[in-house]
Design a protein around this motif. Structure first.
Motif, PDB file in Angstrom:
ATOM      1  N   LYS A 101       0.812  -1.216   0.000  1.00 38.17           N
ATOM      2  CA  LYS A 101       0.000   0.000   0.000  1.00 38.17           C
ATOM      3  C   LYS A 101       0.850   1.273   0.000  1.00 38.17           C
ATOM      4  O   LYS A 101       1.735   1.445   0.831  1.00 38.17           O
ATOM      5  N   ARG A 102       0.562   2.143  -0.963  1.00 37.90           N
ATOM      6  CA  ARG A 102       1.217   3.450  -1.056  1.00 37.90           C
ATOM      7  C   ARG A 102       0.180   4.447  -1.580  1.00 37.90           C
ATOM      8  O   ARG A 102      -0.231   4.366  -2.741  1.00 37.90           O
ATOM      9  N   VAL A 103      -0.258   5.355  -0.713  1.00 36.85           N
ATOM     10  CA  VAL A 103      -1.294   6.327  -1.071  1.00 36.85           C
ATOM     11  C   VAL A 103      -0.780   7.736  -0.808  1.00 36.85           C
ATOM     12  O   VAL A 103      -0.199   8.001   0.247  1.00 36.85           O
ATOM     13  N   ARG A 104      -0.962   8.624  -1.749  1.00 37.97           N
ATOM     14  CA  ARG A 104      -0.553  10.024  -1.606  1.00 37.97           C
ATOM     15  C   ARG A 104      -1.802  10.901  -1.597  1.00 37.97           C
ATOM     16  O   ARG A 104      -2.738  10.657  -2.352  1.00 37.97           O
ATOM     17  N   SER A 105      -1.779  11.958  -0.773  1.00 40.60           N
ATOM     18  CA  SER A 105      -2.905  12.894  -0.788  1.00 40.60           C
ATOM     19  C   SER A 105      -2.559  14.060  -1.708  1.00 40.60           C
ATOM     20  O   SER A 105      -1.422  14.530  -1.727  1.00 40.60           O
ATOM     21  N   VAL A 106      -3.566  14.496  -2.451  1.00 40.88           N
ATOM     22  CA  VAL A 106      -3.373  15.571  -3.424  1.00 40.88           C
ATOM     23  C   VAL A 106      -4.396  16.663  -3.132  1.00 40.88           C
ATOM     24  O   VAL A 106      -5.582  16.376  -2.969  1.00 40.88           O
ATOM     25  N   ARG A 107      -3.926  17.921  -3.061  1.00 34.06           N
ATOM     26  CA  ARG A 107      -4.856  19.030  -2.831  1.00 34.06           C
ATOM     27  C   ARG A 107      -5.552  19.371  -4.143  1.00 34.06           C
ATOM     28  O   ARG A 107      -4.925  19.466  -5.194  1.00 34.06           O
ATOM     29  N   CYS A 108      -6.864  19.565  -4.066  1.00 30.66           N
ATOM     30  CA  CYS A 108      -7.660  19.858  -5.259  1.00 30.66           C
ATOM     31  C   CYS A 108      -8.341  21.216  -5.116  1.00 30.66           C
ATOM     32  O   CYS A 108      -8.158  21.908  -4.120  1.00 30.66           O
ATOM     33  N   ARG A 109      -9.135  21.557  -6.104  1.00 34.50           N
ATOM     34  CA  ARG A 109      -9.849  22.830  -6.098  1.00 34.50           C
ATOM     35  C   ARG A 109     -10.748  22.951  -4.875  1.00 34.50           C
ATOM     36  O   ARG A 109     -11.421  21.990  -4.498  1.00 34.50           O
ATOM     37  N   GLY A 110     -10.751  24.100  -4.266  1.00 34.73           N
ATOM     38  CA  GLY A 110     -11.572  24.345  -3.084  1.00 34.73           C
ATOM     39  C   GLY A 110     -10.941  23.807  -1.815  1.00 34.73           C
ATOM     40  O   GLY A 110     -11.612  23.686  -0.800  1.00 34.73           O
ATOM     41  N   GLY A 111      -9.673  23.430  -1.888  1.00 29.11           N
ATOM     42  CA  GLY A 111      -8.995  22.910  -0.708  1.00 29.11           C
ATOM     43  C   GLY A 111      -9.370  21.481  -0.358  1.00 29.11           C
ATOM     44  O   GLY A 111      -9.025  20.979   0.703  1.00 29.11           O
TER      45      GLY A 111
END
Length: 176
Positions: free
Chosen positions: A10-20
């Motif tokens: 398992k390898r998961v990355r968080s990504v910031r999107c529009r509207g935070g």
């Protein structure tokens, strides 16, 4: 750009999107929650292999996890659940009835539990195609979530006409 989540630790990355807001980009996954629709049960299981993808064989070869990909999952958690609920061991040949009875007696159960399991088992009808898969210890399942967007790889076990359809597809692929 395409995420192309692969089969692996398992390898998961968080990504910031529009509207935070946040998206969870799964780069590698090895397990997920899979529902067994006819039995109304969901278990967290290991993903063993990628078997079929309608869009490209390249995605099968590279073991890429996408929505609607057909995969093989471990059958063990469902076998254990079925044994506990119905008192029937899945994936066993029908030989040696006396040995099975001896094994059943070895595990102590109250009279109430034994009768409850017998009542459930009498009403229970399992699809022969699904039962056949339990003998190999691997079940065909379909991914319903989008691993590159939500960071999870969840889905459902194939049954009935859908299972027959994908089995035909896999047979054709083997012949080619």
């Amino acid at each position: 750009p395409a995420t192309l989540c692969k089969l692996g630790a398992k390898r998961v990355r968080s990504v910031r999107c529009r509207g935070g807001n946040m998206k969870y980009r799964a780069l590698r996954l090895d397990s997920g929650n899979y529902a067994w629709g006819s039995e109304n049960v969901t278990k967290k299981v290991r993903i063993l292999d990628v078997v079929y993808n309608a869009s490209s064989n390249e995605l099968v070869r590279t073991k890429t996890l996408l929505k609607n990909t057909i995969i093989q999952i471990d059958a063990q958690p469902y076998k254990q659940w079925y044994l506990k609920k119905f008192g029937v061991e899945l994936g066993k040949k029908k030989k040696g009835d006396k040995k099975e009875e001896a094994a059943e007696e070895a595990e102590k159960m109250s009279r109430h539990v034994v009768f409850k399991q017998k009542a459930r088992a009498s009403k229970q009808k399992l699809d022969p195609a699904v039962e056949e898969q339990f003998q190999s210890g691997r079940l065909l399942a379909c991914i319903a979530s989008r691993p590159g967007q939500c960071g999870r790889c969840d889905g459902y076990i194939l049954e009935g006409e859908e299972l027959a359809f994908y089995k035909r597809k896999l047979e054709r692929k083997k012949k080619a």
